[in-house]
Design a protein around this motif. Structure first.
Motif, PDB file in Angstrom:
ATOM      1  N   LEU A  11     101.918 135.782  16.326  1.00  0.00           N
ATOM      2  CA  LEU A  11     100.793 136.239  15.513  1.00  0.00           C
ATOM      3  C   LEU A  11     100.991 135.853  14.058  1.00  0.00           C
ATOM      4  CD1 LEU A  11      98.157 137.833  15.209  1.00  0.00           C
ATOM      5  CD2 LEU A  11      99.534 139.920  14.968  1.00  0.00           C
ATOM      6  N   HIS A  12     102.226 136.014  13.587  1.00  0.00           N
ATOM      7  CA  HIS A  12     102.542 135.647  12.209  1.00  0.00           C
ATOM      8  C   HIS A  12     102.301 134.159  11.989  1.00  0.00           C
ATOM      9  CE1 HIS A  12     105.670 135.701   8.712  1.00  0.00           C
ATOM     10  NE2 HIS A  12     104.427 135.714   8.277  1.00  0.00           N
ATOM     11  N   LEU A  13     102.748 133.331  12.937  1.00  0.00           N
ATOM     12  CA  LEU A  13     102.544 131.890  12.824  1.00  0.00           C
ATOM     13  C   LEU A  13     101.064 131.547  12.854  1.00  0.00           C
ATOM     14  CD1 LEU A  13     103.632 129.005  12.741  1.00  0.00           C
ATOM     15  CD2 LEU A  13     103.820 129.075  15.246  1.00  0.00           C
ATOM     16  N   ALA A  14     100.304 132.205  13.721  1.00  0.00           N
ATOM     17  CA  ALA A  14      98.865 131.937  13.809  1.00  0.00           C
ATOM     18  C   ALA A  14      98.163 132.291  12.498  1.00  0.00           C
ATOM     19  CB  ALA A  14      98.264 132.730  14.965  1.00  0.00           C
ATOM     20  N   ILE A  15      98.556 133.400  11.885  1.00  0.00           N
ATOM     21  CA  ILE A  15      97.967 133.781  10.603  1.00  0.00           C
ATOM     22  C   ILE A  15      98.312 132.749   9.530  1.00  0.00           C
ATOM     23  CG2 ILE A  15      98.023 135.513   8.767  1.00  0.00           C
ATOM     24  CD1 ILE A  15      98.452 137.627  10.931  1.00  0.00           C
ATOM     25  N   ASN A  16      99.577 132.332   9.510  1.00  0.00           N
ATOM     26  CA  ASN A  16      99.988 131.328   8.527  1.00  0.00           C
ATOM     27  C   ASN A  16      99.202 130.034   8.689  1.00  0.00           C
ATOM     28  OD1 ASN A  16     101.853 133.153   7.624  1.00  0.00           O
ATOM     29  ND2 ASN A  16     103.640 132.085   8.450  1.00  0.00           N
ATOM     30  N   LEU A  17      99.069 129.577   9.937  1.00  0.00           N
ATOM     31  CA  LEU A  17      98.332 128.340  10.194  1.00  0.00           C
ATOM     32  C   LEU A  17      96.866 128.481   9.806  1.00  0.00           C
ATOM     33  CD1 LEU A  17      99.855 127.254  13.625  1.00  0.00           C
ATOM     34  CD2 LEU A  17     100.220 126.176  11.397  1.00  0.00           C
ATOM     35  N   GLY A  18      96.293 129.665  10.068  1.00  0.00           N
ATOM     36  CA  GLY A  18      94.902 129.891   9.700  1.00  0.00           C
ATOM     37  C   GLY A  18      94.689 129.826   8.195  1.00  0.00           C
ATOM     38  N   VAL A 254     112.586 136.495   0.337  1.00  0.00           N
ATOM     39  CA  VAL A 254     111.614 136.742   1.416  1.00  0.00           C
ATOM     40  C   VAL A 254     111.666 138.212   1.815  1.00  0.00           C
ATOM     41  CG1 VAL A 254     111.526 134.399   2.321  1.00  0.00           C
ATOM     42  CG2 VAL A 254     113.357 135.910   3.048  1.00  0.00           C
ATOM     43  N   SER A 255     111.601 139.084   0.835  1.00  0.00           N
ATOM     44  CA  SER A 255     111.811 140.509   1.081  1.00  0.00           C
ATOM     45  C   SER A 255     110.576 141.212   1.600  1.00  0.00           C
ATOM     46  CB  SER A 255     112.284 141.185  -0.216  1.00  0.00           C
ATOM     47  OG  SER A 255     111.364 140.900  -1.269  1.00  0.00           O
ATOM     48  N   THR A 256     109.395 140.601   1.513  1.00  0.00           N
ATOM     49  CA  THR A 256     108.160 141.219   1.981  1.00  0.00           C
ATOM     50  C   THR A 256     107.385 140.228   2.832  1.00  0.00           C
ATOM     51  OG1 THR A 256     106.840 140.487   0.084  1.00  0.00           O
ATOM     52  CG2 THR A 256     108.060 142.562  -0.167  1.00  0.00           C
ATOM     53  N   PRO A 257     106.474 140.709   3.680  1.00  0.00           N
ATOM     54  CA  PRO A 257     105.652 139.783   4.486  1.00  0.00           C
ATOM     55  C   PRO A 257     104.860 138.807   3.631  1.00  0.00           C
ATOM     56  CG  PRO A 257     105.509 142.003   5.371  1.00  0.00           C
ATOM     57  CD  PRO A 257     106.262 142.115   4.076  1.00  0.00           C
ATOM     58  N   LEU A 258     104.346 139.283   2.480  1.00  0.00           N
ATOM     59  CA  LEU A 258     103.585 138.388   1.609  1.00  0.00           C
ATOM     60  C   LEU A 258     104.486 137.308   1.024  1.00  0.00           C
ATOM     61  CD1 LEU A 258     101.009 137.572   0.176  1.00  0.00           C
ATOM     62  CD2 LEU A 258     101.502 139.285  -1.591  1.00  0.00           C
ATOM     63  N   ALA A 259     105.714 137.674   0.648  1.00  0.00           N
ATOM     64  CA  ALA A 259     106.649 136.684   0.130  1.00  0.00           C
ATOM     65  C   ALA A 259     106.991 135.647   1.195  1.00  0.00           C
ATOM     66  CB  ALA A 259     107.919 137.367  -0.372  1.00  0.00           C
ATOM     67  N   GLN A 260     107.142 136.094   2.433  1.00  0.00           N
ATOM     68  CA  GLN A 260     107.419 135.165   3.525  1.00  0.00           C
ATOM     69  C   GLN A 260     106.250 134.202   3.724  1.00  0.00           C
ATOM     70  OE1 GLN A 260     108.592 137.291   7.054  1.00  0.00           O
ATOM     71  NE2 GLN A 260     109.936 138.665   5.910  1.00  0.00           N
ATOM     72  N   LEU A 261     105.035 134.723   3.646  1.00  0.00           N
ATOM     73  CA  LEU A 261     103.852 133.874   3.792  1.00  0.00           C
ATOM     74  C   LEU A 261     103.798 132.833   2.683  1.00  0.00           C
ATOM     75  CD1 LEU A 261     101.049 133.084   4.887  1.00  0.00           C
ATOM     76  CD2 LEU A 261     100.093 134.944   3.519  1.00  0.00           C
ATOM     77  N   LEU A 262     104.032 133.265   1.435  1.00  0.00           N
ATOM     78  CA  LEU A 262     103.992 132.340   0.315  1.00  0.00           C
ATOM     79  C   LEU A 262     105.103 131.303   0.419  1.00  0.00           C
ATOM     80  CD1 LEU A 262     103.253 134.889  -2.543  1.00  0.00           C
ATOM     81  CD2 LEU A 262     101.661 133.223  -1.564  1.00  0.00           C
ATOM     82  N   ASP A 263     106.272 131.754   0.877  1.00  0.00           N
ATOM     83  CA  ASP A 263     107.391 130.832   1.087  1.00  0.00           C
ATOM     84  C   ASP A 263     106.994 129.723   2.059  1.00  0.00           C
ATOM     85  OD1 ASP A 263     110.735 130.705   1.319  1.00  0.00           O
ATOM     86  OD2 ASP A 263     109.674 130.153   3.150  1.00  0.00           O
ATOM     87  N   TRP A 264     106.395 130.091   3.168  1.00  0.00           N
ATOM     88  CA  TRP A 264     105.994 129.123   4.190  1.00  0.00           C
ATOM     89  C   TRP A 264     104.866 128.242   3.695  1.00  0.00           C
ATOM     90  CZ3 TRP A 264     101.692 127.940   7.124  1.00  0.00           C
ATOM     91  CH2 TRP A 264     101.908 127.198   8.285  1.00  0.00           C
ATOM     92  N   LEU A 265     103.867 128.870   3.075  1.00  0.00           N
ATOM     93  CA  LEU A 265     102.678 128.133   2.642  1.00  0.00           C
ATOM     94  C   LEU A 265     103.019 127.122   1.553  1.00  0.00           C
ATOM     95  CD1 LEU A 265      99.575 127.967   3.019  1.00  0.00           C
ATOM     96  CD2 LEU A 265      99.369 129.608   1.144  1.00  0.00           C
ATOM     97  N   PRO A 271     101.847 118.704   1.448  1.00  0.00           N
ATOM     98  CA  PRO A 271     101.819 117.596   2.421  1.00  0.00           C
ATOM     99  C   PRO A 271     100.582 117.602   3.300  1.00  0.00           C
ATOM    100  CG  PRO A 271     104.002 118.596   2.348  1.00  0.00           C
ATOM    101  CD  PRO A 271     103.107 119.476   1.550  1.00  0.00           C
ATOM    102  N   SER A 272     100.145 118.786   3.727  1.00  0.00           N
ATOM    103  CA  SER A 272      98.936 118.863   4.556  1.00  0.00           C
ATOM    104  C   SER A 272      97.714 118.413   3.772  1.00  0.00           C
ATOM    105  CB  SER A 272      98.739 120.292   5.068  1.00  0.00           C
ATOM    106  OG  SER A 272      99.846 120.724   5.827  1.00  0.00           O
ATOM    107  N   ALA A 273      97.649 118.815   2.503  1.00  0.00           N
ATOM    108  CA  ALA A 273      96.502 118.426   1.674  1.00  0.00           C
ATOM    109  C   ALA A 273      96.469 116.920   1.445  1.00  0.00           C
ATOM    110  CB  ALA A 273      96.548 119.167   0.339  1.00  0.00           C
ATOM    111  N   ALA A 296     103.262 116.996  11.614  1.00  0.00           N
ATOM    112  CA  ALA A 296     103.672 118.227  12.283  1.00  0.00           C
ATOM    113  C   ALA A 296     104.658 117.947  13.405  1.00  0.00           C
ATOM    114  CB  ALA A 296     102.439 118.956  12.814  1.00  0.00           C
ATOM    115  N   THR A 297     104.429 116.860  14.133  1.00  0.00           N
ATOM    116  CA  THR A 297     105.334 116.502  15.227  1.00  0.00           C
ATOM    117  C   THR A 297     106.721 116.145  14.708  1.00  0.00           C
ATOM    118  OG1 THR A 297     103.486 115.683  16.560  1.00  0.00           O
ATOM    119  CG2 THR A 297     105.698 114.928  17.158  1.00  0.00           C
ATOM    120  N   LEU A 298     106.779 115.303  13.659  1.00  0.00           N
ATOM    121  CA  LEU A 298     108.071 114.911  13.108  1.00  0.00           C
ATOM    122  C   LEU A 298     108.823 116.099  12.537  1.00  0.00           C
ATOM    123  CD1 LEU A 298     107.331 111.528  11.306  1.00  0.00           C
ATOM    124  CD2 LEU A 298     108.319 111.900  13.553  1.00  0.00           C
ATOM    125  N   LEU A 299     108.116 116.966  11.821  1.00  0.00           N
ATOM    126  CA  LEU A 299     108.780 118.120  11.241  1.00  0.00           C
ATOM    127  C   LEU A 299     109.229 119.100  12.309  1.00  0.00           C
ATOM    128  CD1 LEU A 299     106.507 118.647   8.118  1.00  0.00           C
ATOM    129  CD2 LEU A 299     108.868 117.871   8.141  1.00  0.00           C
TER     130      LEU A 299
END
Length: 434
Positions: A11-18, A254-265, A271-273, A296-299
């Motif tokens: 679910l976390h990954l799906a939210i991040n991808l969205g 990465v102490s909070t869910p929002l920090a984890q999201l920002l870290d990933w994003l 690169p995606s842009a 995405a495949t290479l990474l």
């Protein structure tokens, strides 16, 4: 039944991808406007400063470059950055702000570290946190993270510009692309990330760190560091190189869910842009999704193999490039795949985006894909063998850094050559790019 924690991860990954999917098109379109010189939101604030930079550096902003001049400028600029960072690390003990326990790096470690940060190779710093002075971190590593990302971003845009034939015979101006990358892309993104991370629970205590570690040398070094500022500057361009050697795995990062999201994003957004920007500038929208799928495949392969590669000799260079480099690598791979499919399966002429590919184009593409992989793998094999006799021990220490330098520029230069080949053709581009 799938465990709850596994479902939460999905679910976390799906939210991040969205969220990533929602941000790609706006940022990709913004990048297109920046590098086309079109009016943007930051222009009133930055245009005066941008003009002053060109005047101070003696840069003629309207003078476009051939691919050879562009490539030479990129190599010289990166080379000067490498030398500057190397000297900072070697002599950091005698530079201001060194503190009480900081020593200069060994030549081999300084070489590897400088190569990793000048190329954004994503290799962790092989030393403890106390080995870096604040000056080395902020004026050395962080600056090179910015500059090296500006170089890779500029090269990708130049390649895109050449393929789109927006400036016949030339592919743009390297110095203008670097300046606009810094002023209009990296600085605003980093400022936004820093503010968001600071509000997401990530600490930022520059003054407290300075008081505790510099003004009172007898105090024990603690975790009061400029995490929100330095971490986000780092994460905007690469996943490694934090002031704390644990990088983004450190609890304060990465102490909070929002920090984890920002870290990933922050590591995936640019690169995606760029994939979207390529489709936007060339008019070939389907290649946006091809590049995204390829990157995405290479990474994913690189991430899945990362644990194995720590103990076994590496078989690829995926881990030796930043996200922007991965997208450029995928672009060249897409060109080769198009040739193979058209020529091998259907017997058609070798072409890519309405450009009939010459032997020079195909050779450059094959060089960019194969030669770095072979050379880098060989160099790292030598390093991993820990040879202690003969003439090789003098090369064993910095050999990983040498591999990252080769992988970086042996991809960039052939890609620019291909862009120059596209740009010299006079055939109209069928997608209607002006």
């Amino acid at each position: 039944m799938v465990p709850i924690h596994v479902r939460a991860d999905y679910l976390h990954l799906a939210i991040n991808l969205g969220i990533l999917a929602l941000c790609v098109a706006p940022l990709g379109g913004y990048l297109s406007r920046v590098f086309r010189g079109e009016p943007i939101f930051f222009a009133p604030l930055m245009s005066w400063f941008e003009t002053r930079l060109y005047d101070w550096a003696g840069v003629e902003a309207r003078a476009d470059m051939s691919w050879r001049t562009y490539a030479l400028s990129a190599v010289l600029f990166s080379g000067l950055g490498f030398v500057a960072l190397y000297l900072v690390l070697i002599f950091q003990a005698v530079l201001p702000g060194a503190g009480h326990a900081v020593q200069g790096f060994s030549p081999g470690l300084a070489f590897n570290t400088s190569a990793g940060f000048v190329t954004n190779a994503g290799q962790p710093l092989q030393s403890d946190a106390g080995a870096l002075s604040p000056l080395s971190q902020m004026a050395g590593l962080t600056v090179q993270n910015f500059l090296s990302t500006a170089v890779s971003l500029s090269v990708f845009i130049a390649v895109t510009r050449g393929i789109a034939r927006t400036t016949p015979g030339t592919i743009g101006n390297f110095w203008v692309d670097v300046v606009r990358s810094l002023l209009y892309v990296l600085l605003p993104l980093s400022l936004a990330y820093a503010l968001l991370l600071a509000t997401a629970g990530v600490g930022d205590a520059v003054e407290a760190y300075a008081v505790r570690n510099l003004l009172h040398p007898s105090a024990t070094a603690g975790d009061l560091q400029a995490i929100a500022t330095l971490e986000t500057l780092k994460l905007t361009v690469t996943s490694e190189g934090s002031f704390i050697n644990a990088n983004n795995a450190h609890l304060t990062n990465v102490s909070t869910p929002l920090a984890q999201l920002l870290d990933w994003l922050s590591r995936w957004l640019l690169p995606s842009a760029l994939c979207w920007t390529f489709g936007n500038m060339t008019g070939a929208k389907r290649h946006t999704y091809l590049l995204m799928a390829g990157a995405a495949t290479l990474l994913a392969i690189s991430a899945a193999a990362s644990g194995w590669l720590e103990t076994e000799p590496p078989i690829s260079l995926f881990g030796l490039m930043d996200g922007n480099g991965i997208v450029l690598y995928c672009l060249i791979a897409t060109l080769i795949a198009t040739v193979v499919i058209r020529k091998g399966l259907f017997g058609q002429a070798a072409s890519f985006l309405d450009h009939r590919l010459s032997l020079f184009d195909i050779t450059m593409a094959a060089t960019a894909l194969l030669v770095p992989t072979i050379i880098v793998t060989g160099l790292l094999l030598i390093r991993d063998l820990n040879i202690q006799a003969g003439p090789l021990p003098s090369l064993a220490d910095p050999i990983g850094g040498l591999g990252t330098l080769i992988s970086r520029f042996w991809i960039m230069i052939p890609a620019l050559a291909i862009a120059g080949s596209f740009a010299t053709t006079t055939a109209p581009f069928s997608k209607g790019v002006t």
